[in-house]
Design an enzyme around this catalytic site. Sequence first.
Site, PDB file in Angstrom:
ATOM      1  N   TYR A  97       0.724  -1.168   0.027  1.00  0.00           N
ATOM      2  CA  TYR A  97       0.164  -0.296  -0.584  1.00  0.00           C
ATOM      3  C   TYR A  97       1.008   1.208  -0.068  1.00  0.00           C
ATOM      4  O   TYR A  97       1.684   1.341   0.524  1.00  0.00           O
ATOM      5  CB  TYR A  97      -1.121  -0.111   1.719  1.00  0.00           C
ATOM      6  CG  TYR A  97      -2.364   1.480   1.207  1.00  0.00           C
ATOM      7  CD1 TYR A  97      -3.364   1.025  -0.347  1.00  0.00           C
ATOM      8  CD2 TYR A  97      -2.306   2.166   1.930  1.00  0.00           C
ATOM      9  CE1 TYR A  97      -4.309   1.914   0.658  1.00  0.00           C
ATOM     10  CE2 TYR A  97      -3.184   3.247   1.665  1.00  0.00           C
ATOM     11  CZ  TYR A  97      -3.793   2.845   0.619  1.00  0.00           C
ATOM     12  OH  TYR A  97      -5.574   3.648   1.233  1.00  0.00           O
TER      13      TYR A  97
ATOM     14  N   SER B  77       1.109  -7.912   1.520  1.00  0.00           N
ATOM     15  CA  SER B  77       0.842  -6.786   2.006  1.00  0.00           C
ATOM     16  C   SER B  77      -0.674  -6.540   1.242  1.00  0.00           C
ATOM     17  O   SER B  77      -1.210  -7.372   0.608  1.00  0.00           O
ATOM     18  CB  SER B  77       1.519  -5.513   2.315  1.00  0.00           C
ATOM     19  OG  SER B  77       0.117  -4.829   3.557  1.00  0.00           O
TER      20      SER B  77
ATOM     21  N   ASP C 145       1.128  -8.520  14.626  1.00  0.00           N
ATOM     22  CA  ASP C 145       0.631  -7.785  12.936  1.00  0.00           C
ATOM     23  C   ASP C 145      -0.207  -6.930  12.854  1.00  0.00           C
ATOM     24  O   ASP C 145      -2.107  -7.146  13.353  1.00  0.00           O
ATOM     25  CB  ASP C 145       0.787  -7.720  11.835  1.00  0.00           C
ATOM     26  CG  ASP C 145       0.850  -7.816  10.597  1.00  0.00           C
ATOM     27  OD1 ASP C 145       0.067  -6.332  10.737  1.00  0.00           O
ATOM     28  OD2 ASP C 145       0.761  -8.548   9.387  1.00  0.00           O
TER      29      ASP C 145
ATOM     30  N   HIS D 225       4.129  -6.097  10.650  1.00  0.00           N
ATOM     31  CA  HIS D 225       3.629  -6.183   9.612  1.00  0.00           C
ATOM     32  C   HIS D 225       4.890  -7.013   9.241  1.00  0.00           C
ATOM     33  O   HIS D 225       4.733  -7.383   7.766  1.00  0.00           O
ATOM     34  CB  HIS D 225       3.364  -4.813   9.515  1.00  0.00           C
ATOM     35  CG  HIS D 225       2.256  -5.382   7.756  1.00  0.00           C
ATOM     36  ND1 HIS D 225       1.573  -6.435   7.604  1.00  0.00           N
ATOM     37  CD2 HIS D 225       2.404  -3.948   6.690  1.00  0.00           C
ATOM     38  CE1 HIS D 225       0.924  -5.998   6.180  1.00  0.00           C
ATOM     39  NE2 HIS D 225       1.239  -4.999   5.860  1.00  0.00           N
TER      40      HIS D 225
END
Lengths: 329, 329, 329, 329, 329, 329
Positions: D96, D190, D276, D305
Amino acid sequence: MVFVDVPEAELRAYRSSVTEPAGFAEFWDGTLAEARAAGGGVRLEPVDTGLVTVDVFDVTFPGFAGEPVRAWLRLPAAALRPAGEPLAAVVEFVGYGGGRGEPQENLLWASAGFAHLHVDTRGQGATWSRGDTPDSGTWGPQVPGVMTRGILAPETYYYRRLFTDAARAVDAARSLDVVDARRVAVHGGSQGGGTAIAAASLVPDVAALSAKVPFLCDFPRAVTITDAHPFREVTDYLATHRDKVERVLHTLAHVDGVNHARRASAPARFTVGLMDAVVPPSTVFAAFNAYAGEKEIAVWPYNGHEGGAADDDAAALVFLRKHLGDPRG
Amino acid sequence: MVFVDVPEAELRAYRSSVTEPAGFAEFWDGTLAEARAAGGGVRLEPVDTGLVTVDVFDVTFPGFAGEPVRAWLRLPAAALRPAGEPLAAVVEFVGYGGGRGEPQENLLWASAGFAHLHVDTRGQGATWSRGDTPDSGTWGPQVPGVMTRGILAPETYYYRRLFTDAARAVDAARSLDVVDARRVAVHGGSQGGGTAIAAASLVPDVAALSAKVPFLCDFPRAVTITDAHPFREVTDYLATHRDKVERVLHTLAHVDGVNHARRASAPARFTVGLMDAVVPPSTVFAAFNAYAGEKEIAVWPYNGHEGGAADDDAAALVFLRKHLGDPRG
Amino acid sequence: MVFVDVPEAELRAYRSSVTEPAGFAEFWDGTLAEARAAGGGVRLEPVDTGLVTVDVFDVTFPGFAGEPVRAWLRLPAAALRPAGEPLAAVVEFVGYGGGRGEPQENLLWASAGFAHLHVDTRGQGATWSRGDTPDSGTWGPQVPGVMTRGILAPETYYYRRLFTDAARAVDAARSLDVVDARRVAVHGGSQGGGTAIAAASLVPDVAALSAKVPFLCDFPRAVTITDAHPFREVTDYLATHRDKVERVLHTLAHVDGVNHARRASAPARFTVGLMDAVVPPSTVFAAFNAYAGEKEIAVWPYNGHEGGAADDDAAALVFLRKHLGDPRG
Amino acid sequence: MVFVDVPEAELRAYRSSVTEPAGFAEFWDGTLAEARAAGGGVRLEPVDTGLVTVDVFDVTFPGFAGEPVRAWLRLPAAALRPAGEPLAAVVEFVGYGGGRGEPQENLLWASAGFAHLHVDTRGQGATWSRGDTPDSGTWGPQVPGVMTRGILAPETYYYRRLFTDAARAVDAARSLDVVDARRVAVHGGSQGGGTAIAAASLVPDVAALSAKVPFLCDFPRAVTITDAHPFREVTDYLATHRDKVERVLHTLAHVDGVNHARRASAPARFTVGLMDAVVPPSTVFAAFNAYAGEKEIAVWPYNGHEGGAADDDAAALVFLRKHLGDPRG
Amino acid sequence: MVFVDVPEAELRAYRSSVTEPAGFAEFWDGTLAEARAAGGGVRLEPVDTGLVTVDVFDVTFPGFAGEPVRAWLRLPAAALRPAGEPLAAVVEFVGYGGGRGEPQENLLWASAGFAHLHVDTRGQGATWSRGDTPDSGTWGPQVPGVMTRGILAPETYYYRRLFTDAARAVDAARSLDVVDARRVAVHGGSQGGGTAIAAASLVPDVAALSAKVPFLCDFPRAVTITDAHPFREVTDYLATHRDKVERVLHTLAHVDGVNHARRASAPARFTVGLMDAVVPPSTVFAAFNAYAGEKEIAVWPYNGHEGGAADDDAAALVFLRKHLGDPRG
Amino acid sequence: MVFVDVPEAELRAYRSSVTEPAGFAEFWDGTLAEARAAGGGVRLEPVDTGLVTVDVFDVTFPGFAGEPVRAWLRLPAAALRPAGEPLAAVVEFVGYGGGRGEPQENLLWASAGFAHLHVDTRGQGATWSRGDTPDSGTWGPQVPGVMTRGILAPETYYYRRLFTDAARAVDAARSLDVVDARRVAVHGGSQGGGTAIAAASLVPDVAALSAKVPFLCDFPRAVTITDAHPFREVTDYLATHRDKVERVLHTLAHVDGVNHARRASAPARFTVGLMDAVVPPSTVFAAFNAYAGEKEIAVWPYNGHEGGAADDDAAALVFLRKHLGDPRG
């Protein structure tokens, strides 16, 4: 912004561990009787705001022990008021830290046709909105804020005075010619919501109660599951005054919204945000589930302490029109 | 809460390094001409709000490139409007992230007798208040938010469209029967204040400008002295797109409030908070000191981005009544 | 942890803009005369602490307006006290939020041979150490904490009462048989340091002053250059009560450590941390540079509000022994 | 860094409440068919990077609705490629906020002998790595970021376009002479991992899937148990647009990794960090537990994460070599 | 993200107050002579990484006092190396907290044709990347910090050992057959940049220096103007060890990049971010302005400690090719 | 400040998953035997503190492997000590990051009549209080942390050395003429509490144990339920060294307070704060519930890591007088 409490199904069944302390009714009956016995009249002075649709008055009425408390009274302009007919009224209480603010603010209720008594908060009004009413005194050490002012006994606790002010604000509204005494509702958000619940307990024949994300409910749980202010002030106090836990919890039981909800009977609308870390949702449901009158609750799953915000105001307007009728007659 | 910029004496003498880019006037004249040429009418639909002192209309007017933009029009109730006389008007723009909100909010200006056109913000309105107007498109990568949308050229930049909407909102207000076209002021806070400055530049014969803690001024300084959002979005963009600094600053010069202030001439009231870390005071003074018309500024030494808040509104009301006269007469 | 103020060379030359308000001396003379006139005796009750080297007494003495104030008196064990000889004494004041704490804490001064009067802080003592002395009342809205309690007039301001308590604590210490009245020093850190400066101004013949990182000095600068609590409480108040800036600054001038430093004459030791964001170093130097008596200052370049901590205590011990002599002889 | 979700045993049994919306397959089939029908070729231009072991090409391929999407193609240097033999390929998607970055970055896969198509992210690429591909437009108000762009309908939602780009990136890779179309894997971390899952659903005959700490799975749970960005953008949107919860959840169900996992069949490797807070582990297990193909998961108990980071890359290399064979032969 | 230091013009003229302590040259000459006298050979073991374009070796070489230090040696694959021709080499040092990481990471330099010696960091390598080299007298990497390890004397200070390792790493690289000893550059970012400066001082005939946002320069200023880690560790130490300021500053002067810069002569490229709060820009300019050799600096106005990131790597590649020529010939 | 763990009823029943590793007893017996075999005497030097009620000595005693460890010995002044009678003693250990501090600090125990051996912490003493004892192979205190120093084997782990120092401190206290060897208690808070538990395990015939909010217990749970330092250092290490989890947990089992509690037998007093996020209450209960001797625990519901603070000290004094008798008789 995240669910901060048990799941909604558990919230709906949740019961607080708070019990009504012995002498609760006598305590409040006596306090209120004493305040009413102190007498004192309601004084109104017109304010020049530059507004043309709303008339505003600076109000002083007798609160706790007869001490003067300030408020704004806002009315639809005279040309819009029915001749010789009193209006339904909304008595509004304010959130933590705030006072009644400025006369030209908060025009919703008068614009909707209600008489709107916007009550000041004694000793508050120096953070997000100004206030003009002093508290009557202090009795001992306290954490910053008013949450622990006089907390060692119900008699000296700050909220004894504030809640009495609230009940007397309803008395004051009802005493006005422009108000229909049978159609007075109490309303507020956060501390204002908790205060409105107390007012509906102390003056059980109010016409309706609107409590948005009400604060001051279910203290035993609240002080152990949120570290946010203002509940945090109590926790901080107990962290230092380890030897006074029992006394503090005894005092708090007298103002706890759960105990007041059990004694209220007006039709009520509550709101709650499931992501509200300031007023955890279980504390709101604790009061709602205990509430003795007809009731409804708006659950906002994705909101914090703002709850439904403008949507809550719009819905409160619909709710109050339903229970009070057309405010103008 | 602390002084965030140079001392007040230096602020009062401060001049921005921003210069007007070549073709600035042509850029905006062309943009506005094109928008006006796109035509399209102003559409009003009454909204049932439950209010009795204020009438609210859902407005759609043609903005940038003729694209439909939404607004609320609030008027004092018909019974309070002078027969056959138009009203002075306040066209208000909204702060960053917000939209026009709900119809029953923000009743001040109509309650004071003005026609109040409360303009939506294209592509915003999903954080603190709802909006209903989409933006027309995007042209490339952007940091979250709109600050960098289309920032590589003045033609594609988001604020070209928003400022054109603002100018066209003035046009729309003036086109209404209920509005006295010679007595239309522009007003707003933060992004709304910066937008109002631009509107006063693009429509130089507006009757007055009220810019509370205006944002969007003196970008070259702003992006190096505050790490607060939303200026921060530009800094974040430049931190990654190191090769596009010149292009970005060139684009920003076209919307910079300093350049627009130099071309405006309406009587203006600015406000500034010396502890405002979101809109550093030097950026406000950069625009104020450059402003070409009659002007005054309220300096709030102990306030942040809230500036004078309700005090600013009360003062703006006095200021607008001074320059526009009694709104109803 | 970083230098938070102007460079040290500028600090050493810095002068506060605070001036002594008209009637300053009369205000304090009158207040103190009134407190002394209220009479009341000093009461001592022995406390069973389990300690064998230090005797502790629970003290009640008359403070502001004769109101009872609590303290601990700690003495070296009787076996270690010279027969028939009084001791030199240290009167200590406490930092913001704290009270006198527990009897078995803070044994340094009595262990070093001094009589140690450790004075409670009215209305504080609920955050980091317990207190037992209530404040006498409040007079209006206030930001959480006591910084703004009664701030609209010197007569009602909280620190008028606390500083009078401090002067009366010196009186109380001097009245004890076990204390040599000519050899009484005042001492404290942060709020305790600011209070000690005030005590040295109100009781100018104290034998010495030890002020560690003193708070409550140079308010006009302090409230604009730090956003840390507790100075922040004043800024927050002014952010809302924008219309009362002059009144507030007038009140604060009466308690400002700079004005009290100008009237003190005892030999003084100050300390300051150049990385102290709670009490910015310029505010300490403002008082130090204004101090009228013999003086020295310990500058800790790499410390925040803890200043020299244990090193400051060790140095204060040396300093007080130098000016008061061997405490036991 | 702390366990942020239910215990691992519960995670392994957890099932999401997400269900496949009616018309899901048709929605995606139609979208993909439309994109493929739009035609357009894959364009490669060599880039001079100064590298000698890896050849890099700037790729443009037709994505959603045939719109041009950028990518880097990295190949082992010609001297290291088998003559006349195509290579196995890894199509990688980005996290992202990021774009494809710089040509000389991310050399792992080509250095390991794979053709590596590193796909840009439309409308992103302005925070931690640069991007070069604009998004096609916006349709309404949005919270900063792309999570809520066009979120009121599946047709307009941002991720419809991104996922279609991803599927078309696989098509593009397969169309290259240097690539063995039967041996193309999808990979990412992710957002890149969530996109890879979608690609494995939309192009079910990819040779393998590698999804590191995949984002975009199990929205109904995610938006109520983490307040971290970027899931938070959806929560923020719903906090304001309280009236659009159903529509938003309906849209999200179309991109939810859980629904895509149910339709994928390639051998898959997932990874998850039990600490996470950005992508809560239950959301990863929701997709993993629903995944229809052969699968394995690496659980990193002490990671957030970042998951397994370089260890995940090393293991992914082993995994892909197992399922795709020696990339060069 | 905001300018954190004096304006760029002042930065370009800034001179550190650091002076070279007496015996500086002898200290380092003696240390290095001792390390070289300790002898020990360079050991290489091939690593199976699965890569086909880059060969990786696990290296052990003698560092400070002959203690074994680990590194990775990465070379372009044999097929891409010129027969019988050594390569130009890049010796790279790592940022604070990190170790040499994994063999398949950081492929840029070998992919560009250089021999790449990626040196481990003794006693670090437990936060963001793994290390394998213990510090003297310890047992392996540990979570930070090392900034104050042995700080009371130059002889015992951690960075004496690390910088000696760095110089010996250059020796080790030069001793390899595959390396052209006349064409060895030193390179690194942050701590790696500061270490590279020291290496260029201790081994003055390195072919070039590339120092990205170099840390460890101008300690006297750094520890007073940033509160960010890792400089903060020194400030924290001095906050407690108030009595050892002189000793600590004396020790730090021996490792200060400013003093090493004055003795270096290789062509150098520095980079700096004007918004870098971790390594304030004045500390970088302190070293750059003092640097004795040919030099250039890339100033990134809108970047923090990431500096130019991938843009810096691309530019470093151009810079090193300019000064070292084609790495393969 | 909020409940951070399971409810109190569950805490009281909670059992850690930690098991005693094979060879645990031999490991510690051997370590201690080796330390005792290393010999070395206890050295006392009087310190001039200016105190008159307490005598202070600077102590050096042989710790781990006979390495010199520092301590303060504080005694009631000679005039207050019974002639020819030894005193009961308190051996105190210090919290994380701190050293023995200054001689004139921490006067409670000697003032209460005990011999007080206040033991330094090897390699710590650079954050909140100074230390003077280097760890093996290092040169003095340094800024944290030590949690992962040598963590890959029980033999090299930091806490092997610290705990051995602690046992040897008891030996040292017992060897003094002024101490009654049968009446020596161990005491400490946080790390000092965990160390005291270990000392009570390694020297099982100590007369009593006082462990305030003890740290270092139940590592497997602790590192997954708190992200606060210092447990966090272990989590950070494991986040990078993913391949060494088993080894690390094996090492930690040797120092885990749960395993030591199982082998201790002295009467013990524990304390715990239910809002302690630094040392989660379940980890304290894990040790308390496992403790093999007579025991009691003070539960502070509204406190964090400060626990009962001064109330705990007062209660510890009562507890130790109960188990050790009048310290002077």
